[in-house]
Every structure is written in structure tokens, then in C-alpha cells.
Design an enzyme around this catalytic site. Structure first.
Site, PDB file in Angstrom:
ATOM      1  N   MET A  54       0.848  -1.195   0.000  1.00 21.32           N
ATOM      2  CA  MET A  54       0.000   0.000   0.000  1.00 21.32           C
ATOM      3  C   MET A  54       0.887   1.250   0.000  1.00 21.32           C
ATOM      4  O   MET A  54       0.444   2.335   0.397  1.00 21.32           O
ATOM      5  CB  MET A  54      -0.940  -0.018   1.202  1.00 21.32           C
TER       6      MET A  54
ATOM      7  N   HIS B  42       9.479  -3.415   3.269  1.00 17.36           N
ATOM      8  CA  HIS B  42       9.069  -3.742   1.898  1.00 17.36           C
ATOM      9  C   HIS B  42      10.284  -4.129   1.061  1.00 17.36           C
ATOM     10  O   HIS B  42      10.223  -5.060   0.257  1.00 17.36           O
ATOM     11  CB  HIS B  42       8.386  -2.536   1.245  1.00 17.36           C
TER      12      HIS B  42
ATOM     13  N   GLN C 190     -10.415  -2.352   2.354  1.00 13.64           N
ATOM     14  CA  GLN C 190      -9.940  -2.998   3.581  1.00 13.64           C
ATOM     15  C   GLN C 190      -9.887  -2.050   4.774  1.00 13.64           C
ATOM     16  O   GLN C 190      -9.449  -2.436   5.846  1.00 13.64           O
ATOM     17  CB  GLN C 190      -8.588  -3.674   3.357  1.00 13.64           C
TER      18      GLN C 190
ATOM     19  N   GLY D   1       4.854  -9.808   4.632  1.00 16.94           N
ATOM     20  CA  GLY D   1       5.633  -9.677   5.866  1.00 16.94           C
ATOM     21  C   GLY D   1       4.885 -10.270   7.054  1.00 16.94           C
ATOM     22  O   GLY D   1       3.660 -10.168   7.159  1.00 16.94           O
ATOM     23  N   GLU D   2       5.651 -10.870   7.963  1.00 14.64           N
ATOM     24  CA  GLU D   2       5.037 -11.511   9.134  1.00 14.64           C
ATOM     25  C   GLU D   2       4.565 -10.509  10.188  1.00 14.64           C
ATOM     26  O   GLU D   2       3.983 -10.915  11.184  1.00 14.64           O
ATOM     27  CB  GLU D   2       6.022 -12.510   9.766  1.00 14.64           C
ATOM     28  N   LYS D   3       4.812  -9.208   9.970  1.00 11.03           N
ATOM     29  CA  LYS D   3       4.235  -8.250  10.924  1.00 11.03           C
ATOM     30  C   LYS D   3       2.712  -8.391  10.905  1.00 11.03           C
ATOM     31  O   LYS D   3       2.072  -8.392  11.931  1.00 11.03           O
ATOM     32  CB  LYS D   3       4.642  -6.814  10.596  1.00 11.03           C
ATOM     33  N   ASP D   4       2.170  -8.527   9.685  1.00 13.30           N
ATOM     34  CA  ASP D   4       0.728  -8.790   9.542  1.00 13.30           C
ATOM     35  C   ASP D   4       0.534 -10.297   9.542  1.00 13.30           C
ATOM     36  O   ASP D   4       0.177 -10.904   8.526  1.00 13.30           O
ATOM     37  CB  ASP D   4       0.218  -8.155   8.247  1.00 13.30           C
TER      38      ASP D   4
ATOM     39  N   ARG E 278       2.880   3.188   9.177  1.00 17.54           N
ATOM     40  CA  ARG E 278       2.202   4.071  10.137  1.00 17.54           C
ATOM     41  C   ARG E 278       3.181   4.752  11.091  1.00 17.54           C
ATOM     42  O   ARG E 278       2.793   5.712  11.762  1.00 17.54           O
ATOM     43  CB  ARG E 278       1.175   3.274  10.937  1.00 17.54           C
TER      44      ARG E 278
HETATM   45  O1  PAF Z   1      -0.318  -5.679   3.879  1.00 19.16           O
HETATM   46  C1  PAF Z   1      -0.679  -4.769   3.104  1.00 19.16           C
HETATM   47  O2  PAF Z   1       0.030  -3.783   2.852  1.00 19.16           O
HETATM   48  C2  PAF Z   1      -2.049  -4.861   2.440  1.00 19.16           C
HETATM   49  O3  PAF Z   1      -2.968  -5.449   3.289  1.00 19.16           O
HETATM   50  C3  PAF Z   1      -2.005  -5.587   1.086  1.00 19.16           C
HETATM   51  C4  PAF Z   1      -1.604  -7.033   1.238  1.00 19.16           C
HETATM   52  C5  PAF Z   1      -1.040  -4.873   0.143  1.00 19.16           C
HETATM   53  C6  PAF Z   1      -3.394  -5.553   0.446  1.00 19.16           C
HETATM   54  O4  PAF Z   1      -3.827  -4.253   0.231  1.00 19.16           O
END
Ligand code: PAF
Length: 311
Positions: A59, A66, A90, A176-179, A216
Site C-alpha cells: 500500500m 518492503h 480494507q 511480511g510476518e508483521k501482519d 504508520r
Molecule cells: O499488507 C498490506 O500492505 C495490504 O494489506 C495488502 C496485502 C497490500 C493488500 O492491500
């Protein structure tokens, strides 16, 4: 005169010889596309040559986290595609969508420097020519933690990632494993849609002081930024202190310790079995080790992080 011209030319060429292979690749021209048609054409040419495609959906507001995904994708694939798209479906909080950082020019420079082959910067209309009304049966992995706190969030992630997968048709995609929970949700979506795409989970990238990299973080005030590393420190200390304590005791200790930090408020701290993402009551329920997932508010900035508790 001609001889002098040649000498100068040779000197220029020698100066541009890259220091290593990485730099050499980063010197190549990145292709920037904005429409699905352009993207399909660019990827189609790659696929027609039998080359593999690695995909990193983002995003934007790109950071070293990234870049680490891109590096992994470059190591595994012939060609790397990165999308930069702030996906409205989302965000369940309009303010969060409005204030999400948008830094397209800087992102484009970072992608070029990271050696990306194809950068996809679509508009909302390009991704959603008509509203996406699909509801994914994501099941229990999407019902806890982020799923419970942000209704509709994971459905929106499934909508956009499935659309992007159809457009890019990658061999592998990197997250990424942060999410941490998002990765399970995406695996579930891949199963539902029947995509033949390998989902590669990559470790969290942290600042030197332990704060997990996040787009963020730029919204933290200097004061908030100074204390933010406490989240990782408290999580890491809880792993050291976990033996001999119950899951509930550890959960309470972490929650209390983070809430005691000036300006921090825990939204949830859950310890889950990564196979299925369900909260556990006993350590033995997570055979391969448990994962603690936290969400912390600092003012209106929502930070997430997680930690592994070895079996
Ligand atoms: O993790 C993110 O940045 C977003 O949820 C993703 C996977 C790019 C989907 O918009």
C-alpha cells in the site's frame, strides 16, 4: 580529436561499471504501469519467455520492510512486480483511509533502487471498475483479533489481493510476518480461489531499537516514537519469562506492562496457535510453538506486532 573523444567515452563507461551484481540489476530501467492492460502486456511478455514472476503487493509508504520482501522476491524469481495501491475496501475506518500516507514519488524511487522490474500504480477505478461485492468464506482464521476488531477488513484484503493475483499471475507472492494473521487469511483466499501461487512469509524487519517497521510509524510524534520500542521489548521479555507461567498469566503481564507505558493502550493481546490462528488456553495446544499478537494504540496511531513463543 577523435582519439580524445574515445578516451573520454571509455572513462565514462568504466565509471558506470557497477560495484556488484545487485547494483548492476538496480541499474536497469524499471517499467511503471498504471492500467491492468499495460500490466498484463508487461507480465505476458515475461511469462511467454518462461521466466518466473515474484509479486510484492503493497500500500506504498515504502520502507526497509518492503525492500526486504523485494530482495527475497528477486532472489527467488526472474522478474519482480510490485503494486502500490491503498485499497479502500480494507479500511473500516474512513479516517484511517484518509490519513494513510501516500508518497508515490518517493515510493517509485525506492522501487527503482531496489531493482524492481515492473511497478504497478493503479487507480481505484482500475482495480474496481465496479464495486466488489464478493464475500469470501474465510472462516475462523479471519474471525479473531484483526478480524474481530476490524469488521470487513480481511474481506477487503481478500478482494484486492485476489484481483491483483489475477492481473499479475505471479508464481510466488511475498508478505511480511508483521501482519501475521493476514498471511493465513491470504492462504485461505488462495485455497478458495484455487490459485497456483506460492505464498512466501518473510520475517519482520525492525528498527535498531526494536520497533517493527510500519508505514504508520511516520505518524508517531517524536515523543511517541521514543517510547514505541517498548512494545517489542515487552513482548521479547515475555518470551524469556514464559516458562512456568500459564498462557493467561503471560497475556495479562504483557497487557499490563504495555498499558503502563505512557501513551499506550492495548487493543488486544492474544496468544494463538499459528496453525489456524485460534487463541490457546494451554501452551501444549500450539505444538510447533505459539505466537503472541498485539495491537497498541498510541493516540490515533494503531501499531501491530507479534512474537514467537518456542514450543
Ligand atoms: O499488507 C498490506 O500492505 C495490504 O494489506 C495488502 C496485502 C497490500 C493488500 O492491500
Amino acid at each position: 580529436m577523435q582519439a580524445v573523444g574515445h578516451t573520454l567515452y571509455i572513462i565514462c563507461v568504466v565509471n558506470r561499471i557497477p560495484a556488484d551484481n545487485n547494483d548492476k540489476d538496480n541499474d536497469k530501467e524499471m517499467k511503471t504501469v498504471r492500467t491492468a492492460k499495460e500490466l498484463r502486456e508487461a507480465v505476458g511478455a515475461v511469462k511467454a519467455d518462461g521466466r518466473s514472476v515474484g509479486f510484492v503487493p503493497t500500500m506504498g509508504a515504502l520502507h526497509a520492510g518492503h525492500v526486504s520482501l523485494i530482495e527475497r522476491a528477486r532472489a527467488d524469481n526472474d522478474v519482480v512486480v510490485v503494486s502500490v495501491f491503498v485499497n479502500p475496501t480494507q479500511f473500516n475506518n474512513p479516517d484511517d483511509l484518509r490519513t494513510y500516507p501516500r508518497t508515490e514519488e518517493a515510493d517509485s524511487e525506492k522501487l527503482q533502487a531496489a531493482g524492481v522490474d515492473i511497478a504497478f500504480f493503479p487507480s481505484v477505478e482500475e482495480i474496481y471498475p465496479e464495486p466488489d461485492t464478493r464475500v469470501f468464506e474465510l472462516g475462523p482464521v479471519a474471525e479473531v483479533m484483526e478480524g474481530a476488531m476490524r469488521p470487513g477488513h480481511f474481506n477487503g484484503v481478500a478482494q484486492v489481493v485476489s484481483r491483483l493475483f489475477r492481473m499479475v499471475q505471479p508464481d510466488r507472492a511475498y508478505f511480511g510476518e508483521k501482519d501475521f494473521q493476514q498471511i493465513s487469511v491470504i492462504r485461505r483466499m488462495v485455497e478458495i480461489e484455487g490459485f497456483d501461487i506460492e505464498i512466501v512469509a518473510c520475517p519482520i524487519k525492525r528498527e535498531a531499537d526494536g520497533l517493527a517497521l510500519s508505514s504508520r510509524n511516520v505518524r508517531l510524534t517524536p515523543g511517541q516514537r521514543a517510547v514505541a520500542p517498548a512494545i517489542h521489548r515487552i513482548l521479547a521479555e515475555s518470551v524469556d519469562g514464559a516458562s512456568g507461567r500459564s498462557v493467561d498469566e503471560v497475556k495479562r503481564a504483557v497487557t499490563d506492562a504495555i498499558n503502563a507505558v505512557d501513551g499506550m493502550e492495548v487493543e488486544y493481546y492474544e496468544i494463538v496457535n499459528p496453525a489456524g490462528m485460534q487463541p490457546i488456553a494451554e501452551w501444549s495446544e500450539a505444538e510447533g510453538g505459539a505466537v503472541g499478537c498485539v495491537t497498541v494504540y498510541m493516540g490515533d496511531v494503531r501499531l501491530i506486532d507479534n512474537i514467537k513463543y518456542p514450543a
